[in-house]
Design an enzyme around this catalytic site. Sequence first.
Site, PDB file in Angstrom:
ATOM      1  N   ASP A 230       2.457  64.853 -41.420  1.00  0.00           N
ATOM      2  CA  ASP A 230       2.656  63.552 -42.068  1.00  0.00           C
ATOM      3  C   ASP A 230       2.373  63.580 -43.565  1.00  0.00           C
ATOM      4  O   ASP A 230       1.921  62.599 -44.148  1.00  0.00           O
ATOM      5  CB  ASP A 230       1.781  62.469 -41.385  1.00  0.00           C
ATOM      6  CG  ASP A 230       2.033  62.411 -39.893  1.00  0.00           C
ATOM      7  OD1 ASP A 230       3.197  62.571 -39.490  1.00  0.00           O
ATOM      8  OD2 ASP A 230       1.068  62.226 -39.142  1.00  0.00           O
TER       9      ASP A 230
ATOM     10  N   HIS B 261       9.431  61.724 -39.241  1.00  0.00           N
ATOM     11  CA  HIS B 261       9.657  61.861 -40.682  1.00  0.00           C
ATOM     12  C   HIS B 261      10.298  60.597 -41.226  1.00  0.00           C
ATOM     13  O   HIS B 261      11.351  60.179 -40.753  1.00  0.00           O
ATOM     14  CB  HIS B 261      10.562  63.074 -40.967  1.00  0.00           C
ATOM     15  CG  HIS B 261       9.972  64.372 -40.493  1.00  0.00           C
ATOM     16  ND1 HIS B 261      10.649  65.555 -40.506  1.00  0.00           N
ATOM     17  CD2 HIS B 261       8.733  64.663 -40.005  1.00  0.00           C
ATOM     18  CE1 HIS B 261       9.867  66.516 -40.031  1.00  0.00           C
ATOM     19  NE2 HIS B 261       8.704  65.996 -39.715  1.00  0.00           N
ATOM     20  N   THR B 262       9.642  60.014 -42.213  1.00  0.00           N
ATOM     21  CA  THR B 262      10.117  58.747 -42.762  1.00  0.00           C
ATOM     22  C   THR B 262      10.914  58.987 -44.035  1.00  0.00           C
ATOM     23  O   THR B 262      10.494  59.752 -44.897  1.00  0.00           O
ATOM     24  CB  THR B 262       8.901  57.852 -43.124  1.00  0.00           C
ATOM     25  OG1 THR B 262       7.948  57.974 -42.086  1.00  0.00           O
ATOM     26  CG2 THR B 262       9.295  56.413 -43.320  1.00  0.00           C
TER      27      THR B 262
HETATM   28  P1  GDP Z   1       6.246  63.613 -42.596  1.00  0.00           P
HETATM   29  O1  GDP Z   1       5.999  63.650 -41.131  1.00  0.00           O
HETATM   30  O2  GDP Z   1       5.603  64.749 -43.308  1.00  0.00           O
HETATM   31  O3  GDP Z   1       7.707  63.501 -42.945  1.00  0.00           O
HETATM   32  O4  GDP Z   1       5.551  62.303 -43.127  1.00  0.00           O
HETATM   33  P2  GDP Z   1       5.546  60.823 -42.433  1.00  0.00           P
HETATM   34  O5  GDP Z   1       6.859  60.195 -42.664  1.00  0.00           O
HETATM   35  O6  GDP Z   1       5.044  60.912 -41.041  1.00  0.00           O
HETATM   36  O7  GDP Z   1       4.379  60.128 -43.237  1.00  0.00           O
HETATM   37  C1  GDP Z   1       4.407  60.014 -44.624  1.00  0.00           C
HETATM   38  C2  GDP Z   1       4.344  58.520 -44.981  1.00  0.00           C
HETATM   39  O8  GDP Z   1       4.035  58.395 -46.341  1.00  0.00           O
HETATM   40  C3  GDP Z   1       5.664  57.799 -44.794  1.00  0.00           C
HETATM   41  O9  GDP Z   1       5.397  56.479 -44.414  1.00  0.00           O
HETATM   42  C4  GDP Z   1       6.295  57.841 -46.171  1.00  0.00           C
HETATM   43  O10 GDP Z   1       7.194  56.775 -46.408  1.00  0.00           O
HETATM   44  C5  GDP Z   1       5.076  57.707 -47.038  1.00  0.00           C
HETATM   45  N1  GDP Z   1       5.147  58.378 -48.340  1.00  0.00           N
HETATM   46  C6  GDP Z   1       5.669  59.595 -48.646  1.00  0.00           C
HETATM   47  N2  GDP Z   1       5.433  59.907 -49.932  1.00  0.00           N
HETATM   48  C7  GDP Z   1       4.734  58.868 -50.449  1.00  0.00           C
HETATM   49  C8  GDP Z   1       4.157  58.603 -51.731  1.00  0.00           C
HETATM   50  O11 GDP Z   1       4.228  59.426 -52.655  1.00  0.00           O
HETATM   51  N3  GDP Z   1       3.482  57.428 -51.863  1.00  0.00           N
HETATM   52  C9  GDP Z   1       3.369  56.508 -50.856  1.00  0.00           C
HETATM   53  N4  GDP Z   1       2.694  55.400 -51.079  1.00  0.00           N
HETATM   54  N5  GDP Z   1       3.904  56.733 -49.643  1.00  0.00           N
HETATM   55  C10 GDP Z   1       4.568  57.888 -49.437  1.00  0.00           C
HETATM   56  P1  IMO Z   2       5.177  65.545 -38.440  1.00  0.00           P
HETATM   57  O1  IMO Z   2       6.387  66.433 -38.416  1.00  0.00           O
HETATM   58  C1  IMO Z   2       1.070  64.731 -37.163  1.00  0.00           C
HETATM   59  C2  IMO Z   2      -0.241  66.615 -33.427  1.00  0.00           C
HETATM   60  C3  IMO Z   2      -0.526  65.601 -32.327  1.00  0.00           C
HETATM   61  C4  IMO Z   2      -1.587  66.338 -31.531  1.00  0.00           C
HETATM   62  C5  IMO Z   2      -1.127  67.790 -31.631  1.00  0.00           C
HETATM   63  C6  IMO Z   2      -0.348  68.277 -30.415  1.00  0.00           C
HETATM   64  O2  IMO Z   2       5.488  64.105 -38.425  1.00  0.00           O
HETATM   65  O3  IMO Z   2       4.251  65.953 -39.526  1.00  0.00           O
HETATM   66  P2  IMO Z   2       2.097  67.780 -29.475  1.00  0.00           P
HETATM   67  O4  IMO Z   2       2.711  66.487 -29.014  1.00  0.00           O
HETATM   68  O5  IMO Z   2       2.847  68.453 -30.548  1.00  0.00           O
HETATM   69  O6  IMO Z   2       1.786  68.699 -28.323  1.00  0.00           O
HETATM   70  O7  IMO Z   2       0.658  67.333 -30.065  1.00  0.00           O
HETATM   71  O8  IMO Z   2      -0.307  67.874 -32.782  1.00  0.00           O
HETATM   72  N1  IMO Z   2       1.092  66.500 -34.045  1.00  0.00           N
HETATM   73  C7  IMO Z   2       1.335  65.884 -35.209  1.00  0.00           C
HETATM   74  N2  IMO Z   2       0.514  65.213 -36.039  1.00  0.00           N
HETATM   75  N3  IMO Z   2       2.370  64.894 -37.507  1.00  0.00           N
HETATM   76  C8  IMO Z   2       3.199  65.588 -36.696  1.00  0.00           C
HETATM   77  O9  IMO Z   2       4.474  65.869 -37.039  1.00  0.00           O
HETATM   78  C9  IMO Z   2       2.700  66.100 -35.482  1.00  0.00           C
HETATM   79  N4  IMO Z   2       3.234  66.805 -34.469  1.00  0.00           N
HETATM   80  C10 IMO Z   2       2.248  67.059 -33.603  1.00  0.00           C
HETATM   81  O10 IMO Z   2      -0.995  64.385 -32.853  1.00  0.00           O
HETATM   82  O11 IMO Z   2      -2.822  66.245 -32.189  1.00  0.00           O
HETATM   83 MG    MG Z   3       5.210  62.493 -39.602  1.00  0.00          MG
END
Ligand code: GDP
Ligand code: IMO
Ligand code: MG
Length: 457
Positions: A43, A71-72
Amino acid sequence: MSLGWSAKEHKPTNQPAAAAGLKRPRNDVENRVTVVLGAQWGDEGKGKVVDLLATEADVVCRCQGGNNAGHTVVVDGKEYDFHLLPSGIINPKSISLIGNGVVIHLPGLFEEGDKNEKKGLKGWEKRLIVSDRAHLVFDFHQVVDGLQETERQAQEGKNIGTTKKGIGPAYSSKASRTGLRVCDLLGDIKDFSSKFKNLVRQYQSMYPSLTVDVEDQLKKLKEYSERLRPMVRDGVYYMYEALHGSPKKILVEGANAALLDIDFGTYPFVTSSNCTVGGACTGLGIPPLNIGDVFGVAKAYTTRVGIGAFPTEQLNAVGELLQTRGHEVGVTTGRKRRCGWLDLVIVRYAHMINGFTAIALTKLDILDVLEEIKVGIAYKLNGKKIPHFPANMDVLHKVEVEYETFSGWKTDTSAARKWSDLPVKAQNYIRFIENHIGVPIKWVGVGKSRECMIQMF
Ligand code: GDP
Ligand code: IMO
Ligand code: MG
């Protein structure tokens, strides 16, 4: 200014390989692949970095994981969340590829596509290619994921906190060589049905409470297979042609992250795939020589979803502030993310494994209101600094973190669009991180949307 692509051309030659001074024949044009990987516990904002690069990409690939990822991407004020689909699917000019290393839950895939279509994502099915070697996640894998969590809780008093998307059980089926792949589903259905029944029986012998309506499952899978068929290709050959054909920008979108890697992460509190750079090679059939830039994505602080050691976690007002200001809620499960200070020990460890060529530092804006900001720079055990990242979780739980403390900039950075727009204290914070990891920071994120990304070079 270039976004950071590293397509490298080798000029055609008709000389024998040895005479041309080459170690092996490379008498064609080769493209290099750009890889985006999470450098913490997930994340970090990979989706946003991929989206930025995908505006120029020809092919965007997923190489590992499944719909445990979330992924957002925010474009024109609209927020899309992708789980199995590569975030590049948003670009109507690029092809998205789901590689052999990914595990696919077909109902999840189509549900995700249809949901995003309602938000305005048009024509995604025509832009999606699925490897015939990718393994399938079945509904019962997801049920088993839940049963295993219950069992862990009962036996050990704690579980992993998985996403319950069936990832562990599906990769277990793959590793125990009883898994079923896309090519099996599209092949002889009788053969597929009998293997499916065997797999169900195997799980039922381990989990007697598991009930599966086999005929209903097979009927649904048959329906999905017809929708999937036009998208399926030999993924290895597709990638070979993409690498050796005309110049192409190929992007690999990592899912999960280094500290969740099955080999290098905080085992056993990890996911079941290689979320580090090797996963790009094995999950797509890319030779290591074709790997170009490897961009690591790290948040300006640290978060973690699920259970496991987290040395810089802040179970206090700072942690709460990061959680609420950063809207730190899991995209896949809706769980609150645990929050703490940036831990450079883990980012350096991620760099040791991945060899990042540059870093994207996201969510700097979330720190805007803090009086004081800390950064973990070293771990101590029994008062002594350790140079490595501990393999044993009992040891990791015991480390004492050494922090560097910065005074906060207390200025809104969300409107900054270039380096000079950032307060000096924020610049110092960024430069410290860069120097400590030993990798240049190429982007700094100051907000959710596409334009909120400062490009440094
Ligand atoms: P990913 O799994 O690595 O793609 O990340 P996620 O989407 O799960 O979580 C990242 C969150 O942070 C999302 O809600 C994005 O919209 C937000 N985000 C990403 N970059 C920034 C940033 O530079 N600032 C802020 N405030 N939010 C961000
Ligand atoms: P992105 O791509 C955050 C974590 C789960 C749990 C562990 C195992 O959005 O960064 P699983 O369901 O994969 O067997 O869970 O891994 N986990 C993540 N945490 N972001 C992710 O993906 C994750 N994918 C798995 O929360 O602790
Ligand atoms: Mg994520």
